[in-house]
Design a protein around this motif. Structure first.
Motif, PDB file in Angstrom:
ATOM      1  N   ARG A 218      -0.032  -6.852  -3.677  1.00 58.34           N
ATOM      2  CA  ARG A 218       0.930  -6.924  -4.767  1.00 58.34           C
ATOM      3  C   ARG A 218       0.912  -5.639  -5.617  1.00 58.34           C
ATOM      4  O   ARG A 218       1.958  -5.118  -5.981  1.00 58.34           O
ATOM      5  CB  ARG A 218       0.593  -8.153  -5.617  1.00 58.34           C
ATOM      6  N   TYR A 219      -0.273  -5.139  -5.920  1.00 56.93           N
ATOM      7  CA  TYR A 219      -0.359  -4.016  -6.868  1.00 56.93           C
ATOM      8  C   TYR A 219      -0.524  -2.648  -6.218  1.00 56.93           C
ATOM      9  O   TYR A 219      -0.255  -1.633  -6.846  1.00 56.93           O
ATOM     10  CB  TYR A 219      -1.478  -4.264  -7.884  1.00 56.93           C
ATOM     11  N   LEU A 220      -1.008  -2.622  -4.986  1.00 55.20           N
ATOM     12  CA  LEU A 220      -1.271  -1.310  -4.373  1.00 55.20           C
ATOM     13  C   LEU A 220      -0.483  -1.084  -3.082  1.00 55.20           C
ATOM     14  O   LEU A 220      -0.522   0.002  -2.525  1.00 55.20           O
ATOM     15  CB  LEU A 220      -2.774  -1.160  -4.095  1.00 55.20           C
ATOM     16  N   GLY A 221       0.198  -2.119  -2.611  1.00 56.09           N
ATOM     17  CA  GLY A 221       0.943  -2.000  -1.359  1.00 56.09           C
ATOM     18  C   GLY A 221       0.105  -2.417  -0.163  1.00 56.09           C
ATOM     19  O   GLY A 221      -1.075  -2.727  -0.282  1.00 56.09           O
ATOM     20  N   GLU A 222       0.755  -2.417   1.013  1.00 49.90           N
ATOM     21  CA  GLU A 222       0.069  -2.889   2.226  1.00 49.90           C
ATOM     22  C   GLU A 222      -1.023  -1.930   2.668  1.00 49.90           C
ATOM     23  O   GLU A 222      -1.979  -2.324   3.324  1.00 49.90           O
ATOM     24  CB  GLU A 222       1.097  -3.072   3.348  1.00 49.90           C
ATOM     25  N   ASN A 223      -0.854  -0.658   2.354  1.00 50.90           N
ATOM     26  CA  ASN A 223      -1.871   0.353   2.665  1.00 50.90           C
ATOM     27  C   ASN A 223      -2.260   1.063   1.379  1.00 50.90           C
ATOM     28  O   ASN A 223      -1.386   1.482   0.634  1.00 50.90           O
ATOM     29  CB  ASN A 223      -1.332   1.391   3.648  1.00 50.90           C
ATOM     30  N   PHE A 224      -3.544   1.158   1.136  1.00 53.86           N
ATOM     31  CA  PHE A 224      -3.980   1.916  -0.037  1.00 53.86           C
ATOM     32  C   PHE A 224      -5.236   2.690   0.335  1.00 53.86           C
ATOM     33  O   PHE A 224      -5.712   2.622   1.477  1.00 53.86           O
ATOM     34  CB  PHE A 224      -4.166   1.001  -1.257  1.00 53.86           C
ATOM     35  N   ASP A 225      -5.788   3.455  -0.646  1.00 51.98           N
ATOM     36  CA  ASP A 225      -6.798   4.439  -0.272  1.00 51.98           C
ATOM     37  C   ASP A 225      -8.210   3.880  -0.095  1.00 51.98           C
ATOM     38  O   ASP A 225      -8.799   4.000   0.960  1.00 51.98           O
ATOM     39  CB  ASP A 225      -6.827   5.564  -1.320  1.00 51.98           C
TER      40      ASP A 225
END
Ligand SMILES: [Zn+2]
Length: 459
Positions: A218-225
């Protein structure tokens, strides 16, 4: 692009990797947060301090960082606590969450940018369960929704466990509705006394793992760091998060890097309530400054297990006394725009090597102590302050650090005695000067004479 290279040890590849953000203009980080039913213990504080330090480094290197840490406010431990105390669940979670923020704030750990609460995101969790069922990765049975581990061929790859270990690790109860003993719960039914939400499978509540998958997406997207947490979360929690997210969001590889801090022992033993060595941050703060707790924690590399001892705390407090003394002796030196010294920055950029960074920091303080010319002092003090900001220390006023709990009357009285002593010394009345000094020592107050004058501290 930034000049300094950040390297982090990645749990997924089991190797130190050069950190290359997906979007350098917005570095995205998710850390598993607390289940709010009791005071945080020192073990809970470790990831908070570690990832706060990482965020400080990331913010130094990149223009924008989004740091998300969830709050688990629906859990059987919370229900049990509310039942015992007779308090409403919402009161238990509200009070405990505030205590958590206060305690972590005392360790100079900043609040994350976003702190999503699980109970505010039930629709997202239900949607994720539905998507997993639709795609054949999950099934509903007797009010439960379960993830079907044999439908995801990479299951177990992250934690490098074989099937036998996974079943043992999943602490399988006799659950006739499970197709496979290793299947894990996404949703479970609630009875009338337990919090629950309407869902396609009846009234129920989410499992713990689905919370993090739903809220990070929800807050960082399907891929994050970066996804962080304690080492004990590698299996099953993070293994399950990966399974849920990669299957629900086809084509997603979820977090690009995974970082885990080592566990914590107390005086060489596993911390447990039954051993009587259960240390809460709240209790520690009664006797120790938060910065000493933070520095003691950063004295061990985050990847190693930490042995929490009173001795380490004392050493950290003494180191801070030394740092604050250096600042206290240079009250009029006001540096401007001094960059973070490479020695400390490079140590932190090498997989957050805080023990080395602290050793380098001691050197910077030595340089400040040695500086004599005004310009050198300003440079040296600027380097100390810039490095301190990255480590999250020296945020107190140097005067307050030593005099701490003095009320105004007492401080004025001590200042008056210092003036009387100076006058006595001027008149070569050393007997009176010594008496004033010794009377103060008897009260636990030590006078220190510097070129600029005399200051005092509690001992
Ligand atoms: Zn999590």
């Amino acid at each position: 692009m930034t000049k300094t290279t950040l390297r982090i040890y990645d749990t997924l590849t089991r190797e130190k990797q050069v950190f290359e953000p997906i979007d350098p203009n917005n570095v995205r980080l998710y850390v598993c947060g607390p289940t709010v039913y009791d005071y945080a213990h020192v073990g809970n504080a470790r990831p908070v301090v570690v990832f706060d330090t990482l965020v400080r480094v990331l913010r130094h290197l990149y223009p924008h960082v989004t740091y998300v840490r969830n709050v688990t406010d629906v859990d059987d431990k919370i229900n049990e606590r509310a039942r015992q105390s007779g308090e409403p669940i919402s009161e238990v979670t509200k009070r405990t969450h505030q205590a958590y923020l206060d305690d972590m704030g005392a360790l100079n750990a900043a609040k994350p940018d976003i702190e999503p609460r699980a109970t505010d995101h039930i629709p997202e969790m239900i949607a994720m369960c539905e998507s997993l069922i639709e795609q054949g990765f999950a099934y509903a049975a007797e009010g439960h929704v379960l993830f079907s581990v044999d439908k995801y061929e990479d299951y177990g790859k992250f934690s490098r466990r074989d099937r036998k270990e996974m079943i043992a690790g999943a602490r399988v109860e006799v659950a006739p509705y499970k197709k496979d003993p290793a299947d894990f719960v996404l949703w479970k039914p609630s009875d009338d006394d337990t919090p629950g939400w309407e869902s396609p499978w009846g009234r129920g509540r989410p499992g713990w793992h689905i919370e993090c998958s739903a809220m990070s997406t929800r807050y960082l997207g399907e891929n994050f760091d970066i996804h962080g947490g304690g080492q004990d979360l590698v299996f099953p929690h993070h293994e399950n998060e990966i399974a849920q997210s990669c299957c629900a969001n086809q084509g997603s590889s979820y977090a690009k890097y995974w970082m885990h801090n080592g566990h914590l022992m107390v005086e060489g033993e596993k911390m447990s309530k039954s051993l009587g060595n259960f240390v809460t941050v709240h209790d520690l703060l009664e006797n120790w400054p938060g910065e000493a707790i933070r520095l003691a924690m950063l004295g061990t590399h985050y990847h190693q297990p930490i042995n929490w001892t009173e001795d380490n705390l004392r050493q950290a407090k003494e180191a801070l006394d030394r740092f604050y003394t250096a600042l206290r002796q240079t009250p009029d030196v006001r540096p401007e725009n001094v960059p973070v010294p490479a020695s400390v920055l490079n140590a932190l950029c090498d997989d957050l090597n805080t023990p080395l960074a602290i050793a380098e920091f001691h050197e910077l303080v030595t340089e400040l102590n040695k500086a004599t010319k005004k310009y050198d002092k300003a440079e040296a003090k600027g380097r100390v302050l810039a490095a301190a900001e990255l480590l999250g220390i020296l945020e107190n006023d140097p005067e307050d650090w030593f005099t701490g709990s003095a009320d105004e009357d007492e401080a004025a009285e001590i200042d008056d005695l210092i003036a009387q002593r100076a006058e006595a010394k001027k008149n070569r009345d050393f007997a009176t000067a010594d008496k004033i000094r010794n009377d103060l020592i008897a009260r636990g107050i030590l006078l220190e004479d510097f070129k600029e004058g005399t200051s005092w501290k509690r001992v």
